[in-house]
Scaffold this motif. Structure first.
Motif, PDB file in Angstrom:
ATOM      1  N   UNK A  18       0.729  -1.057   0.195  1.00 17.76           N
ATOM      2  CA  UNK A  18      -0.034  -0.016   0.055  1.00 17.76           C
ATOM      3  C   UNK A  18       0.840   1.466   0.123  1.00 17.76           C
ATOM      4  N   UNK A  19       1.985   1.225   0.673  1.00 18.58           N
ATOM      5  CA  UNK A  19       3.109   2.314   0.576  1.00 18.58           C
ATOM      6  C   UNK A  19       3.391   2.402  -0.698  1.00 18.58           C
ATOM      7  N   UNK A  20       3.864   1.595  -1.312  1.00 14.50           N
ATOM      8  CA  UNK A  20       4.294   1.613  -2.716  1.00 14.50           C
ATOM      9  C   UNK A  20       3.094   2.154  -3.498  1.00 14.50           C
ATOM     10  N   UNK A  21       1.868   1.732  -3.511  1.00 15.28           N
ATOM     11  CA  UNK A  21       0.923   2.347  -4.288  1.00 15.28           C
ATOM     12  C   UNK A  21       0.672   3.878  -4.076  1.00 15.28           C
ATOM     13  N   UNK A  22       0.870   4.197  -2.800  1.00 10.91           N
ATOM     14  CA  UNK A  22       0.630   5.555  -2.541  1.00 10.91           C
ATOM     15  C   UNK A  22       1.748   6.309  -3.127  1.00 10.91           C
ATOM     16  N   UNK A  23       2.968   5.868  -3.187  1.00 10.16           N
ATOM     17  CA  UNK A  23       3.971   6.723  -3.924  1.00 10.16           C
ATOM     18  C   UNK A  23       3.838   6.956  -5.342  1.00 10.16           C
ATOM     19  N   UNK A  24       3.261   5.625  -5.939  1.00  8.81           N
ATOM     20  CA  UNK A  24       2.991   5.657  -7.453  1.00  8.81           C
ATOM     21  C   UNK A  24       1.961   6.881  -7.787  1.00  8.81           C
ATOM     22  N   UNK A  25       0.995   7.006  -6.688  1.00  8.71           N
ATOM     23  CA  UNK A  25      -0.057   7.768  -6.999  1.00  8.71           C
ATOM     24  C   UNK A  25       0.284   9.414  -6.334  1.00  8.71           C
ATOM     25  N   UNK A  26       1.385   9.615  -6.182  1.00  7.23           N
ATOM     26  CA  UNK A  26       2.114  10.775  -5.378  1.00  7.23           C
ATOM     27  C   UNK A  26       1.294  11.259  -4.257  1.00  7.23           C
ATOM     28  N   UNK A  27       1.126  10.175  -3.298  1.00  7.70           N
ATOM     29  CA  UNK A  27       0.295  10.613  -2.016  1.00  7.70           C
ATOM     30  C   UNK A  27       1.168   9.951  -1.039  1.00  7.70           C
ATOM     31  N   UNK A  28       1.016  10.309   0.307  1.00  6.53           N
ATOM     32  CA  UNK A  28       1.770   9.692   1.465  1.00  6.53           C
ATOM     33  C   UNK A  28       1.302   8.692   1.522  1.00  6.53           C
ATOM     34  N   UNK A  29       2.077   7.442   2.231  1.00  8.28           N
ATOM     35  CA  UNK A  29       1.093   6.217   2.533  1.00  8.28           C
ATOM     36  C   UNK A  29       0.260   6.399   3.770  1.00  8.28           C
ATOM     37  N   UNK A  30       0.384   7.586   4.614  1.00  4.44           N
ATOM     38  CA  UNK A  30      -0.332   7.689   5.489  1.00  4.44           C
ATOM     39  C   UNK A  30      -1.732   8.294   4.913  1.00  4.44           C
ATOM     40  N   UNK A  31      -1.977   9.127   3.864  1.00  7.80           N
ATOM     41  CA  UNK A  31      -2.957   9.722   3.275  1.00  7.80           C
ATOM     42  C   UNK A  31      -3.807   8.779   2.724  1.00  7.80           C
ATOM     43  N   UNK A  32      -3.229   7.702   1.938  1.00  8.04           N
ATOM     44  CA  UNK A  32      -3.814   6.643   1.331  1.00  8.04           C
ATOM     45  C   UNK A  32      -4.406   5.641   2.381  1.00  8.04           C
ATOM     46  N   UNK A  33      -3.626   5.390   3.419  1.00  6.00           N
ATOM     47  CA  UNK A  33      -4.083   4.623   4.437  1.00  6.00           C
ATOM     48  C   UNK A  33      -5.312   4.905   5.091  1.00  6.00           C
ATOM     49  N   UNK A  34      -5.541   6.232   5.253  1.00  2.00           N
ATOM     50  CA  UNK A  34      -6.623   6.934   6.106  1.00  2.00           C
ATOM     51  C   UNK A  34      -7.938   6.682   5.086  1.00  2.00           C
ATOM     52  N   UNK A  35      -7.685   7.114   3.629  1.00  4.06           N
ATOM     53  CA  UNK A  35      -8.550   6.822   3.017  1.00  4.06           C
ATOM     54  C   UNK A  35      -9.281   5.418   2.841  1.00  4.06           C
TER      55      UNK A  35
END
Length: 66
Positions: A18-35
């Motif tokens: 999920x952290x790598x996916x967040x980076x690919x989306x130009x988001x922080x892992x924390x932001x994607x995790x919260x979503x």
């Protein structure tokens, strides 16, 4: 199935964290995790996620009469 569950399954199948996916989306892992925890991923984000991992995303209502 919730969108967040689908995304987590996709990550597992594509061997992407999920952290790598967040980076690919130009988001922080924390932001994607919260979503994902709130299950507030938009349709546009679902399409971005699909592109980021190299799959196709489709969403449709299918009526009995076509």
């Amino acid at each position: 199935m919730k969108s967040s569950d689908m995304i987590r399954q996709l990550c597992k199948k594509k061997q992407v964290t999920v952290a790598e996916l967040a980076r690919r989306l130009n988001q922080t892992p924390q932001n994607l995790g919260k979503k994902l925890n709130r299950d507030t991923v938009t349709l546009d984000e679902m399409m971005e996620i699909a592109r980021a991992v190299g799959v196709t995303y489709e969403q449709a209502f299918v009526l009995e009469d076509g």
